[in-house]
Design a protein around this motif. Structure first.
Motif, short mmCIF file in Angstrom:
data_model
loop_
_atom_site.label_atom_id
_atom_site.label_comp_id
_atom_site.label_asym_id
_atom_site.label_seq_id
_atom_site.Cartn_x
_atom_site.Cartn_y
_atom_site.Cartn_z
N ALA A 1 -2.83 11.04 3.51
CA ALA A 1 -1.68 10.82 2.61
C ALA A 1 -0.64 11.91 2.80
O ALA A 1 0.57 11.63 2.77
N TYR B 1 -3.38 7.32 -3.79
CA TYR B 1 -3.34 6.14 -2.92
C TYR B 1 -3.31 4.91 -3.80
O TYR B 1 -3.99 4.85 -4.82
N TYR C 1 1.14 5.72 -0.12
CA TYR C 1 0.56 7.05 0.05
C TYR C 1 1.57 8.08 -0.45
O TYR C 1 2.77 7.96 -0.16
N THR D 1 0.86 -1.18 0.00
CA THR D 1 0.00 0.00 0.00
C THR D 1 0.90 1.23 0.00
O THR D 1 1.98 1.22 0.60
N THR E 1 -6.76 11.09 -4.90
CA THR E 1 -7.79 11.41 -3.92
C THR E 1 -8.61 12.62 -4.38
O THR E 1 -9.54 13.03 -3.69
#
Length: 359
Positions: free
Chosen positions: A244, A166, A141, A139, A184
């Motif tokens: 983020a 993301y 950010y 994952t 985002t």
């Protein structure tokens, strides 16, 4: 509608690599940059594709982007590492930082990578795919500093942060990973640029002008005073963008986009990545069986009116890659900018056209 040129992927990689080489990059760097940008176009993400290369070349010439930099460990705590990019090409810094993190995740079962001070790292799904190819769940950010903000906070009327993407990626036994990669914001800034170059409007509820009024005109992002992009999902996307910003910018020491931390026309990315070796969580191979069964169940949902098939993240990109394998369409405005960028570093127009197979 805009006119296009269509360029074969291999020829487009050769063209962008030649421009990088002419601006001072070594062969490895030129190859990584060109492969990354062309893959973005192949995947249907023109916003992060070769249309970015003129900005990169300009940044090199103006010494805002440093060629032939390497990822350097700034902090080493085993499963936690911080990497400094020295404002080098993000396509190189990102690749090498993720390789470091893959090695640590295999060693410790998990790695938390904090990357700071890199030039534009491009399509974040690229790094998720790199992790998935290594059999790891990840994952990511990202935030952006050193350029004016682009996205308005929920309830605000001017920009206060960037598109702060993301990404989450999961390997699959069939070699077709699930890769969620999203801004985002309602759209990526590069997509606004593409719409402007094509002479098209953006979708409704995407932009506001400098007075906070809704608009579909992409040119407002280049006006003075300029407009702003809206966050997706109102307060939800806005809140994820804040998360983020703090995870990638504050924790890395790279900085957030607050007033005083930006300089016009420079793209500096910070990224927080978490890589997990799923085999060391106790699930071994069963987790992929469960994922496969779950995704099959989700995709079996009866389609809504007008929808042919339920898709999951990663499928649209793979389909577009197959569709564009024979040639990538580039609008003429973007193509002319690429040609001009080549001229600025000594690659003549005729040579660019020859490399692209257009002469």
């Amino acid at each position: 509608m805009a006119d296009y040129v269509t360029v074969a992927p291999i020829a487009l990689r050769a063209t962008i690599a030649a421009h990088c080489l002419a601006s001072g990059s070594n062969r490895r760097e030129a190859a990584l940059v060109s492969e990354n940008l062309v893959l973005a176009n192949l995947s249907g993400h023109d916003s992060h594709g070769v249309g970015m290369s003129p900005q990169y070349i300009a940044a090199v010439r103006e010494k805002r982007l440093s060629v032939n930099q390497s990822a350097k460990l700034a902090l080493d705590a085993g499963a936690l590492i911080t990497v400094d990019g020295g404002m080098g090409y993000g396509q190189v810094i990102g690749h090498d930082a993720i390789e470091m993190a893959i090695h640590r995740a295999r060693q410790f079962g998990v790695c938390v990578l904090s990357l700071r001070n890199s030039h534009h790292v491009g399509r974040i799904g690229h790094w998720g795919e790199q992790c998935a190819a290594a059999g790891l769940v990840s994952t990511h950010y990202v935030n952006v500093i050193n350029r004016p903000p682009l996205v308005a906070p929920f309830g605000g009327s001017d920009a206060r942060f960037a598109t702060n993407p993301y990404c989450a990626a999961f390997p699959s036994p069939d070699g077709k990973p699930l890769v969620l990669d999203m801004a985002t914001s309602m759209t990526a800034m590069g997509k606004v640029r593409v719409a402007m170059n094509k002479g098209e409007q953006v979708p409704p509820d995407t932009l506001i002008d400098h007075q906070g009024n809704p608009t579909r005109d992409p040119n407002v992002m280049w006006n003075d005073p300029k407009g702003a992009i809206l966050a997706f999902g109102a307060h939800k996307g806005y809140s994820l963008a804040l998360v983020a910003e703090l995870l990638s910018g504050a924790l890395s020491g790279g900085g957030t986009i607050r007033d005083g931390n930006w300089q016009r026309n420079t793209i500096t990315n910070n990224m927080l990545s978490i890589l997990i070796d799923p085999g060391k969580l106790g699930g071994a191979e069963s987790w992929q069986d469960e994922m496969t069964a779950f995704l099959r169940w989700v995709k079996a949902s009866p389609t809504a009116p007008g929808v042919e098939e339920v898709l999951v993240a990663g499928e649209p990109e793979r389909r577009t890659r197959a569709e564009r394998a024979g040639g990538i369409p580039i609008d003429l405005t973007s193509w002319n900018e690429i040609v001009a960028a080549g001229e600025s570093v000594g690659v003549k127009t005729d040579e660019t056209r020859r490399l692209a197979g257009l002469s």
